[in-house]
Design a protein around this motif. Sequence first.
Motif, PDB file in Angstrom:
ATOM      1  N   PHE A  61       6.862  -8.343   7.929  1.00 27.14           N
ATOM      2  CA  PHE A  61       7.547  -8.604   6.655  1.00 27.14           C
ATOM      3  C   PHE A  61       6.582  -8.618   5.461  1.00 27.14           C
ATOM      4  CE2 PHE A  61       9.778 -10.738  10.141  1.00 27.14           C
ATOM      5  CZ  PHE A  61      10.921  -9.952  10.170  1.00 27.14           C
ATOM      6  N   SER A  62       5.584  -7.725   5.502  1.00 25.99           N
ATOM      7  CA  SER A  62       4.594  -7.615   4.437  1.00 25.99           C
ATOM      8  C   SER A  62       4.504  -6.171   3.955  1.00 25.99           C
ATOM      9  CB  SER A  62       3.218  -8.068   4.931  1.00 25.99           C
ATOM     10  OG  SER A  62       3.240  -9.430   5.273  1.00 25.99           O
ATOM     11  N   SER A  63       3.660  -5.959   2.954  1.00 25.65           N
ATOM     12  CA  SER A  63       3.505  -4.612   2.415  1.00 25.65           C
ATOM     13  C   SER A  63       2.047  -4.329   2.105  1.00 25.65           C
ATOM     14  CB  SER A  63       4.354  -4.447   1.156  1.00 25.65           C
ATOM     15  OG  SER A  63       3.903  -5.322   0.150  1.00 25.65           O
ATOM     16  N   TYR A  64       1.749  -3.051   1.872  1.00 27.55           N
ATOM     17  CA  TYR A  64       0.426  -2.612   1.462  1.00 27.55           C
ATOM     18  C   TYR A  64       0.623  -1.520   0.422  1.00 27.55           C
ATOM     19  CZ  TYR A  64      -4.362  -0.931   1.560  1.00 27.55           C
ATOM     20  OH  TYR A  64      -5.626  -0.562   1.187  1.00 27.55           O
ATOM     21  N   THR A  65      -0.077  -1.619  -0.692  1.00 24.00           N
ATOM     22  CA  THR A  65       0.103  -0.674  -1.793  1.00 24.00           C
ATOM     23  C   THR A  65      -1.248  -0.165  -2.285  1.00 24.00           C
ATOM     24  OG1 THR A  65       2.109  -1.815  -2.513  1.00 24.00           O
ATOM     25  CG2 THR A  65       1.048  -0.396  -4.121  1.00 24.00           C
ATOM     26  N   LEU A  66      -1.296   1.139  -2.554  1.00 24.14           N
ATOM     27  CA  LEU A  66      -2.435   1.744  -3.229  1.00 24.14           C
ATOM     28  C   LEU A  66      -1.946   2.225  -4.579  1.00 24.14           C
ATOM     29  CD1 LEU A  66      -3.926   4.050  -0.430  1.00 24.14           C
ATOM     30  CD2 LEU A  66      -4.799   1.830  -1.178  1.00 24.14           C
ATOM     31  N   GLN A  67      -2.617   1.814  -5.643  1.00 23.82           N
ATOM     32  CA  GLN A  67      -2.259   2.302  -6.969  1.00 23.82           C
ATOM     33  C   GLN A  67      -3.463   2.212  -7.892  1.00 23.82           C
ATOM     34  OE1 GLN A  67       0.858  -0.608  -7.955  1.00 23.82           O
ATOM     35  NE2 GLN A  67      -0.213  -0.895  -9.863  1.00 23.82           N
ATOM     36  N   ASN A  68      -3.499   3.121  -8.829  1.00 20.83           N
ATOM     37  CA  ASN A  68      -4.542   3.111  -9.834  1.00 20.83           C
ATOM     38  C   ASN A  68      -3.952   3.717 -11.093  1.00 20.83           C
ATOM     39  OD1 ASN A  68      -6.806   3.815 -11.531  1.00 20.83           O
ATOM     40  ND2 ASN A  68      -8.074   3.338  -9.756  1.00 20.83           N
ATOM     41  N   THR A  69      -3.977   2.978 -12.165  1.00 21.41           N
ATOM     42  CA  THR A  69      -3.331   3.413 -13.407  1.00 21.41           C
ATOM     43  C   THR A  69      -4.256   4.209 -14.320  1.00 21.41           C
ATOM     44  OG1 THR A  69      -3.920   1.336 -14.480  1.00 21.41           O
ATOM     45  CG2 THR A  69      -1.763   1.448 -13.397  1.00 21.41           C
ATOM     46  N   ALA A  70      -5.478   4.475 -13.889  1.00 23.50           N
ATOM     47  CA  ALA A  70      -6.468   5.040 -14.796  1.00 23.50           C
ATOM     48  C   ALA A  70      -6.575   6.565 -14.806  1.00 23.50           C
ATOM     49  CB  ALA A  70      -7.839   4.455 -14.475  1.00 23.50           C
ATOM     50  N   ARG A  71      -5.944   7.270 -13.876  1.00 25.92           N
ATOM     51  CA  ARG A  71      -6.155   8.710 -13.850  1.00 25.92           C
ATOM     52  C   ARG A  71      -4.865   9.437 -13.490  1.00 25.92           C
ATOM     53  NH1 ARG A  71     -10.045  12.457 -10.464  1.00 25.92           N
ATOM     54  NH2 ARG A  71     -10.170  14.158 -11.942  1.00 25.92           N
ATOM     55  N   LEU A  72      -4.451  10.314 -14.349  1.00 26.09           N
ATOM     56  CA  LEU A  72      -3.231  11.089 -14.191  1.00 26.09           C
ATOM     57  C   LEU A  72      -3.318  12.030 -12.993  1.00 26.09           C
ATOM     58  CD1 LEU A  72      -0.575  11.593 -15.840  1.00 26.09           C
ATOM     59  CD2 LEU A  72      -1.786  13.475 -16.924  1.00 26.09           C
ATOM     60  N   TYR A  73      -2.265  12.086 -12.200  1.00 26.13           N
ATOM     61  CA  TYR A  73      -2.102  13.035 -11.088  1.00 26.13           C
ATOM     62  C   TYR A  73      -3.070  12.875  -9.943  1.00 26.13           C
ATOM     63  CZ  TYR A  73       0.778  15.325 -14.576  1.00 26.13           C
ATOM     64  OH  TYR A  73       1.708  15.590 -15.541  1.00 26.13           O
TER      65      TYR A  73
END
Length: 166
Positions: A61-73
């Motif tokens: 009942f958990s999650s894992y996320t990869l995200q980075n807002t600094a570079r388009l595409y």
Amino acid sequence: MKKIYLICMIFVGVFAYAQKTFEFYNTTGQSVIITNLVADSANNFPEIHSLPFGPITVAPFSSYTLQNTARLYTFPFDSPASSPYINIWQMVTSSSSWNITTLDAWLTGHHFDFSRMTFSIGGNSYTINTTNTMSSPVIGPGFTAEYDEYTAPAPSNVVIYTVVIY
């Protein structure tokens, strides 16, 4: 499944996202071990693997996320808020492979997309890829795994790759 996916999408909707985001939701009562995340360009070499970093255990009942807002595409190889933070990746060509830093993967990974994820659950290994949608999920003992991709229209062009195991 539609209810679970709707809940995930509502949860997703309240956060600001990078141009490309990878989300994994484990809605089972079992731990899921992500053994490798793979991104490539147009389903071809080169590929970039998380394999040298080692497995990532996602509790029930958990999650894992990869995200980075600094570079388009760019696939979020450099995802500072992720825990655990992947600090090394592997570049793979048709004839060789070598380890690269997270920053190098991020700088190199222009136009890379999610390709597949290998994982283990209940002691068995599985692979989910971009063909494992609701119409063709990965089914194992006590779980079903599905993949979905959301692309927002311009000008945002946000891409969210989502894997849900339920």
